[in-house]
Scaffold this active site. Structure first.
Site, short mmCIF file in Angstrom:
data_model
loop_
_atom_site.label_atom_id
_atom_site.label_comp_id
_atom_site.label_asym_id
_atom_site.label_seq_id
_atom_site.Cartn_x
_atom_site.Cartn_y
_atom_site.Cartn_z
CB THR A 19 -0.95 0.04 1.22
OG1 THR A 19 -0.16 0.10 2.41
CG2 THR A 19 -1.88 -1.15 1.26
CE1 TYR A 53 5.92 2.55 2.87
CE2 TYR A 53 4.12 0.98 2.95
CZ TYR A 53 5.48 1.26 2.84
OH TYR A 53 6.37 0.23 2.69
CE1 TYR A 191 11.87 -2.63 -1.13
CE2 TYR A 191 12.07 -3.65 1.01
CZ TYR A 191 12.56 -2.80 0.04
OH TYR A 191 13.74 -2.14 0.23
#
Ligand code: NAP
Length: 282
Positions: A19, A53, A191
């Site tokens: 995300t 984030y 990732y």
């Protein structure tokens, strides 16, 4: 669906949802929420976020996306190194819990290693776990020497995962980090499996070998890139997809068995490492 014990007996699909860069633009909000919900509908329970984030906006958007569905999710968040003191880690976790509107995280990671001593971060993780605010803890962007340092400390043997960069184009961890983790049954979360930036994703998915193999399996190039990461059974992968169409294409990776020929062709296009390199990070 094949599942995997990410930490201490928790079975989850090995394909999750990243995300980073989600929640940053109001105009995309509805589509991003729909994408995360579509992922949950498809069984992609691992949702990876971080306080970093969008300065918490990714966590806030996730809270809306998973409203009423917390029990279906395996929520992962991360503490920034400059917050990773004993008290700072606890406070950062509590802020993440408030933004995510939940009372526990399934896995809480140190985002990367910096100046704060690891022993105090581990003490904070143990405190959070005792308080029921996190179920498990782990690290991110740790190479073998970092893991060895951490495992020598109190609480170090409780590290439940290491999240690192891994893709067809970034295979450095195959040299020693992946074998080290495998020997200790330490799960690895991959990732940026598609390349992360728009231009890198275009380059990776546009590579001839990836396109040819995708055609052979009637799958998308993204599914091939993800299935390649998933060929290693100790890995959970967290691609970020902000559209339902991308989520559906990615889900196909869980059923895609790459043949020995496919793997050989991908090795030719993206050779495995021939020496130790420093751990790549984004
Ligand atoms: P990524 O997942 O490799 O790539 C994301 C890009 O791929 C987005 O532009 C996305 O487009 C595109 N994409 C996704 N599915 C696609 C498909 N089926 N076809 C074509 N394009 C597709 O990059 P990432 O976001 O850097 O990495 C994934 C997650 O890993 C992050 O979101 C984050 O949770 C985590 N991460 C962790 C660290 C760390 O230090 N621990 C660092 C970086 C990332 P759309 O957005 O338009 O769908």
């Amino acid at each position: 669906m094949e599942t995997f014990n990410l930490a201490s007996g928790q079975p989850v699909a090995r394909l999750g949802q990243g995300t980073w860069r989600i929640g940053e633009q109001n105009a995309r909000r509805t589509e991003e929420i729909a994408a995360l919900r579509a992922g949950l509908d498809l069984g992609l329970a691992v949702i990876d976020t971080a306080e970093m984030y969008g300065d918490g906006r990714s966590e806030e958007l996730i809270a809306d996306a998973i409203e009423g569905r917390r029990a279906e999710c395996y929520l992962v968040s991360k503490v920034l190194p400059h917050n990773a003191t004993r008290r700072g880690t606890v406070a950062a976790c509590e802020r993440s819990l408030r933004r995510l509107r939940t009372d526990y995280l399934d896995l809480y990671l140190l985002h990367w290693r910096q100046s704060e001593p690891l022993d105090t971060t581990l003490e904070a993780f143990l405190e959070l776990r005792s308080a029921g605010k996190i179920r498990h803890y782990g690290v991110s962007n740790f190479d073998v020497d970092d893991l060895e340092d951490a495992r020598a400390l109190a609480g170090g043997d409780g590290i439940a995962a290491n999240q690192v960069l891994y893709s067809l184009e970034e295979r450095g961890i195959e040299w020693d980090l992946l074998p080290w983790c495998r020997r200790r049954s330490l799960p690895v979360m991959a990732y940026s499996p598609l390349g992360s930036s728009a231009s890198a994703v275009r380059r990776l998915l546009g590579t001839k070998a990836v396109r040819v193999i995708a055609q052979r399996h009637a799958a998308s190039a993204a599914a091939v890139a993800l299935a390649w990461v998933l060929r290693d059974e100790q890995i959970v992968v967290v691609p970020k997809a902000a559209t339902v169409e991308h989520v559906r294409a990615n889900r196909r990776a869980l059923d895609l068995d790459l043949s020995q020929d496919d793997l050989r062709e991908l090795d030719t296009a993206f050779p495995p490492p021939g020496r130790k390199t420093s751990l790549a990070m984004i």
